[in-house]
Every structure is written in C-alpha cells, then in structure tokens.
Design an enzyme around this catalytic site. Structure first.
Site, PDB file in Angstrom:
ATOM      1  CB  SER A 138      -0.503  -0.140   1.210  1.00  0.00           C
ATOM      2  OG  SER A 138      -1.585   1.353   1.114  1.00  0.00           O
ATOM      3  CE1 TYR A 151      -4.169  -1.814   4.996  1.00  0.00           C
ATOM      4  CE2 TYR A 151      -3.116  -0.501   4.613  1.00  0.00           C
ATOM      5  CZ  TYR A 151      -3.868  -1.616   4.100  1.00  0.00           C
ATOM      6  OH  TYR A 151      -4.165  -2.062   2.840  1.00  0.00           O
TER       7      TYR A 151
END
Length: 256
Positions: A138, A151
């Site tokens: 990401s 995350y």
C-alpha cells in the site's frame, strides 16, 4: 514462445484474499495469462464462485491462524510458482483506543501469514529455478496516516519482508516485489468510511474527498483491475531482474 500462448501457461498461482476486490481481479488476470489459480479466502462460498469463474480451485483458511495455514499442505500437496499475498483488513482508531487484540490480528494476517506462505512455497520454487512473490502492500507501506497504527506498521513490515525474500531468492530464479496502491475501490475501503468519519469528526459523505483522497493528486480511487495489471506484469516475461522493488500506484500521493 509463440505469441498465441499465454505467458503464464503451465504456471500455478496462489492468490490470498481472492474472493473479492483486488484479489479477485488478480485471480482473473493471472488466469487470463494462462496460470492455474488457487483462490484462497476464508469465505468459502465466494472463493468457490471466483474459482469457478477463473477455472481454478478454491482453498479456505483463516490466515490469522497459523494452524489453518499448515493444514493447507502448501509445498507438499499443493505447490505454486506464483504467490500473491493480498489478504488484509483494516481497523481505524487512535492508538490509545486501539485494542491490542485487533492490532495483533492485523499483523498475523498481513505480515506473519505472508512469511508463512512464502516459507512453505519457496523450496518448490527454488527446486524449479523459477518463482514470483508479489505482495500487495500500500502507499501506507511508505507513508503513515493517523488512526491506522496496525495497518501502517504491517505494511511497512511487508515491504521489509519482500526485500529480504528478494535477496535470498536472487540467483535462484525467484523474485519478490510489492505493489503499493493508494485507496482502491474495494469493500475494505468502503467498510472503513464510518470509522474514519468518527475518528476525524466529519460526516461520512466527506470522508472520500477530505480524508482518503486529500493527499492524492489524481482525485479518484484506484480500480482493482489496475492493481491486477501490475501484478500480472511482475509475474510475466522480461521481469527476471525486477526484484526487491516497490511499485507505487498511489495517484501521486507520495510524490508530494
């Protein structure tokens, strides 16, 4: 190889979190490129549907449980030339309110599971002299956002794991790379809108523009097929020297 032969003909791919979103798009792309695809997800019905769509097979496991990963028989009953680590989920909360159980669960699925899956499949790749590890990371593997401690740290860890795998696979025909999209049009992104609104104290209707795309030059969500295209490229011909790299698809987020 004749042009009529798909580039991944004869290869086998394992895609995690493949029942929806990015994983589903990746499974379809690799199948279209000729690979036999194992669709791995904890949602059995959806995994079966995707496997039927791509002419592959489905596997069911909760990647947060190492025992379920072991039970898959990877490297023995099931071998794969390509591993796409895509499974993940999100939890949004400030650190002081972030439940340790949720933090640990995110790390198990998004960092420990990729390690365990690679560990199981690498011996077969090394023996064959060819393998592709692609980890769906990401922009949060390169940048941080408030309220996403688990995350962000998991994605940063995945970036490091990928580089180690690249160094260890060098000279043995195995590459390891990450693909780093910004916000993608998936259920994972849609499901965090309410939590983002609460954490930032804004209306849900304002989350997309004011939070998710606030730092993105290209003011739109990334489409799953775009990510799948990059994964397909990294698994295709002419990529033997592309390893240890991180491919940003973040609409200019990290350029600023």
């Amino acid at each position: 190889m004749p042009e009529s032969v798909a580039p991944l003909t004869g290869r086998t791919a394992l895609v995690t979190g493949a029942a929806s979103g990015i994983g589903r798009a990746v499974a379809a792309r690799l199948s279209a490129d000729g690979a036999h695809v194992f669709v791995l997800d904890r949602e059995e019905r959806e995994a079966k549907e995707v496997a039927a769509e791509v002419g592959g097979e489905h596997l069911v496991a909760d990647l947060g449980d190492p025992r379920e990963i072991d039970a898959l028989g990877l490297g023995t009953e099931i071998r794969a030339d390509i591993l796409v680590n895509n499974a993940g989920f999100q939890h949004v909360a400030p650190v002081e309110d972030f439940e340790p159980v949720a933090f640990a669960a995110i790390h198990r699925v998004m960092l420990q599971a990729p390690f365990l899956l690679a560990r199981a499949l690498l011996p077969g790749m090394y023996a064959a002299g060819w393998g592709r590890l692609v980890h769906v990371s990401s922009a949060h593997g390169h940048r941080a956002s408030a309220y996403k401690s688990a995350y962000v740290s998991a994605k940063h860890g995945l970036e490091g794991l990928s580089k180690v795998l690249a160094l260890e696979g060098a000279g043995r025909g195995v590459t390891s790379n990450t693909v780093c999209p910004g916000y993608v049009r998936t259920p994972l992104v849609e499901d965090q809108i309410a939590d983002q609104a609460t954490s930032h104290g804004i209306a849900e209707s304002d989350v997309l523009h004011d939070v998710l795309l606030a730092r993105t030059a290209v003011k739109r969500l990334v489409e799953p097929d775009e990510v799948a295209g990059m994964v397909g490229f990294l698994c295709g011909p002419g990529t033997d020297s592309i390893t240890g790299t991180s491919h940003l698809m973040d609409g200019g987020w990290t350029a600023a």
